[in-house]
Design a protein around this motif. Structure first.
Motif, PDB file in Angstrom:
ATOM      1  N   MET A  52       3.949 -10.101   7.553  1.00 18.16           N
ATOM      2  CA  MET A  52       2.787  -9.217   7.522  1.00 18.16           C
ATOM      3  C   MET A  52       2.645  -8.685   6.100  1.00 18.16           C
ATOM      4  O   MET A  52       3.516  -7.964   5.601  1.00 18.16           O
ATOM      5  CB  MET A  52       2.963  -8.062   8.515  1.00 18.16           C
ATOM      6  CG  MET A  52       1.676  -7.316   8.816  1.00 18.16           C
ATOM      7  SD  MET A  52       0.462  -8.326   9.674  1.00 18.16           S
ATOM      8  CE  MET A  52       1.294  -8.636  11.219  1.00 18.16           C
TER       9      MET A  52
ATOM     10  N   LYS B  52       0.517  -7.249  15.247  1.00 22.40           N
ATOM     11  CA  LYS B  52      -0.819  -7.691  14.855  1.00 22.40           C
ATOM     12  C   LYS B  52      -1.274  -6.919  13.619  1.00 22.40           C
ATOM     13  O   LYS B  52      -0.879  -5.765  13.415  1.00 22.40           O
ATOM     14  CB  LYS B  52      -1.813  -7.460  15.991  1.00 22.40           C
ATOM     15  CG  LYS B  52      -1.504  -8.283  17.245  1.00 22.40           C
ATOM     16  CD  LYS B  52      -2.549  -8.023  18.298  1.00 22.40           C
ATOM     17  CE  LYS B  52      -2.258  -8.847  19.564  1.00 22.40           C
ATOM     18  NZ  LYS B  52      -3.266  -8.590  20.635  1.00 22.40           N
TER      19      LYS B  52
ATOM     20  N   GLU C  80      -4.088  -5.535  13.094  1.00 24.57           N
ATOM     21  CA  GLU C  80      -4.802  -4.311  13.468  1.00 24.57           C
ATOM     22  C   GLU C  80      -3.830  -3.177  13.792  1.00 24.57           C
ATOM     23  O   GLU C  80      -4.115  -1.998  13.501  1.00 24.57           O
ATOM     24  CB  GLU C  80      -5.694  -4.591  14.676  1.00 24.57           C
ATOM     25  CG  GLU C  80      -6.787  -5.625  14.421  1.00 24.57           C
ATOM     26  CD  GLU C  80      -6.285  -7.045  14.517  1.00 24.57           C
ATOM     27  OE1 GLU C  80      -5.098  -7.223  14.929  1.00 24.57           O
ATOM     28  OE2 GLU C  80      -7.018  -7.980  14.150  1.00 24.57           O
ATOM     29  N   GLU C  81      -2.699  -3.491  14.407  1.00 27.67           N
ATOM     30  CA  GLU C  81      -1.717  -2.466  14.750  1.00 27.67           C
ATOM     31  C   GLU C  81      -1.091  -1.877  13.494  1.00 27.67           C
ATOM     32  O   GLU C  81      -0.850  -0.655  13.423  1.00 27.67           O
ATOM     33  CB  GLU C  81      -0.638  -3.063  15.645  1.00 27.67           C
ATOM     34  CG  GLU C  81      -1.173  -3.530  16.997  1.00 27.67           C
ATOM     35  CD  GLU C  81      -0.137  -4.279  17.807  1.00 27.67           C
ATOM     36  OE1 GLU C  81      -0.352  -4.472  19.013  1.00 27.67           O
ATOM     37  OE2 GLU C  81       0.910  -4.665  17.230  1.00 27.67           O
TER      38      GLU C  81
ATOM     39  N   ILE D 181      -1.832 -11.552   7.834  1.00 26.62           N
ATOM     40  CA  ILE D 181      -0.648 -12.394   8.035  1.00 26.62           C
ATOM     41  C   ILE D 181      -0.606 -13.432   6.924  1.00 26.62           C
ATOM     42  O   ILE D 181      -1.580 -14.154   6.706  1.00 26.62           O
ATOM     43  CB  ILE D 181      -0.685 -13.074   9.414  1.00 26.62           C
ATOM     44  CG1 ILE D 181      -0.635 -12.026  10.533  1.00 26.62           C
ATOM     45  CG2 ILE D 181       0.478 -14.049   9.559  1.00 26.62           C
ATOM     46  CD1 ILE D 181      -0.729 -12.617  11.921  1.00 26.62           C
TER      47      ILE D 181
END
Length: 364
Positions: A38, A90, A92-93, A117
């Motif tokens: 990430m 993710k 968004e998280e 990512i």
């Protein structure tokens, strides 16, 4: 069709474990890999506007992206494990993580930059035929045969390719065993050329086909005898050991030629109706000790090589052993097989040496 991240994932999860199980494989290393990670790209201007620094973002990630045990629910008859998904997965998280409250307003990571990512690191890259690729290097065990490992790898490739996603291909970019295989072929070619040259030179000086065949026939037998002690001493058939046989080819026929010449001398000096067997036995007794001590001298000359240690000993000892074995086999055959072949092949007298044009030229 696939990104470097997807290719790396397939290479690490599918291809690498299969290659590690090949006979003789010690390890498989991946080069140019792109592992999933990430990536958070921070905007220095936005950080300064909120009075934040990169360590503040790192601290928020450590505090809020954690994995904690949840426990279990127990009853009289059953027990249930409780799974609590507290870690983030993710973009968004990660973007919703609150870094700090600034004037009562929660500043999230999305306010400071972007999240996506990507690859964990891009410091190295592999290209094959002008295209991006992921390379896997198979490392053999210290005692393994690289030729066997290469054959096993090439046999496994079709099964590996059948399991790959559509659009992925596997190619062998470099194989060090090819050089070893070609070198061994070159050694065998050298041995064959040496045998042909030896036969040609013997024929030019003797001009007698049957006498030429005798040392030529003893050469393959002597080479085969050299492999017998190699098998029991567990000496591999590599470039050095086969090179020792190639070097000994010329000397291996010397014992046979000496025996042939001495037997011819006894036959030429004996009456025409004299039996051949006593003459051949007499010739063997005459030159047998000389052949034995010549072999002993060659063996003694290699004694310093046998005493070498470390890498030098492992490298040159097979050459010394195989040459000694080949010479010992040739000396043994010169007093066993050569007399028998003389008894079978030589029926009449050979041409006098003076009638040989090569010898006549040398005499002149």
């Amino acid at each position: 069709r696939h990104s470097p991240l997807e290719v790396t994932d397939v290479a690490s999860r599918i291809v690498k474990p299969r290659l590690q199980t090949l006979p003789g494989a010690a390890d498989v290393r991946v080069f140019g890999e792109r592992k999933f990670a990430m990536r958070i790209w921070l905007d220095p201007g936005r950080l300064a506007a909120y009075g934040l620094t990169p360590p503040d973002v790192e601290d928020a990630l450590r505090r809020q992206n954690v994995e904690v045990p949840a426990g279990r629910i127990e009853s009289r008859e059953r027990e249930f494990s409780v799974v609590s998904r507290t870690d983030l997965g993710k973009p968004e998280e990660f973007a919703d993580i609150v870094v700090r409250l600034v004037k009562g307003y929660p500043v999230r990571i999305r306010d400071l930059g972007s999240v996506e990512i990507g690859a964990a690191q891009e410091r190295s890259a592999v290209r094959f035929n002008g295209k991006n690729a992921v390379a896997l290097g198979v490392i053999k065990q210290a005692t393994a045969n690289p030729l066997d490992l290469s054959k096993a790898l090439r046999a496994e490739l079709p099964r590996l390719i059948a399991q790959l996603p559509e659009g992925m291909a596997v190619n062998v970019a470099y194989d060090s065993s090819v050089f070893i295989d070609r070198s061994i072929e070159a050694v065998f070619t050298t041995i064959g050329e040496a045998i042909l040259l030896v036969a040609l030179i013997i024929f030019l000086f003797l001009l007698h086909l049957r006498s030429t065949l005798i040392p030529v026939l003893t050469l393959p037998v002597a080479v085969a005898l050299a492999f017998v002690p190699m098998y029991f001493l567990k000496i591999d058939s590599n470039i050095m050991s086969l090179g020792g046989i190639a070097i000994a080819i010329g000397a291996m026929v010397d014992a046979a030629i000496v025996m042939i010449e001495n037997t011819h001398k006894h036959i030429e000096r004996a009456p025409p109706d004299a039996p051949r067997l006593p003459l051949i036995i007499s010739a063997c007794r005459e030159v047998g000790p000389a052949l034995f001590f010549s072999l002993l001298i060659i063996t003694v000359s290699f004694l310093p090589v046998f005493t070498l240690e470390a890498q030098e000993g492992r490298l040159f000892a097979p050459l010394a052993w195989t040459k000694t074995f080949a010479m010992a086999g040739a000396a043994l055959l010169s007093i066993t097989l050569v007399p028998v072949l003389m008894l079978l092949f030589i029926r009449g007298r050979i041409l006098p040496e003076a009638r040989n044009p090569v010898n006549r030229f040398l005499i002149w």
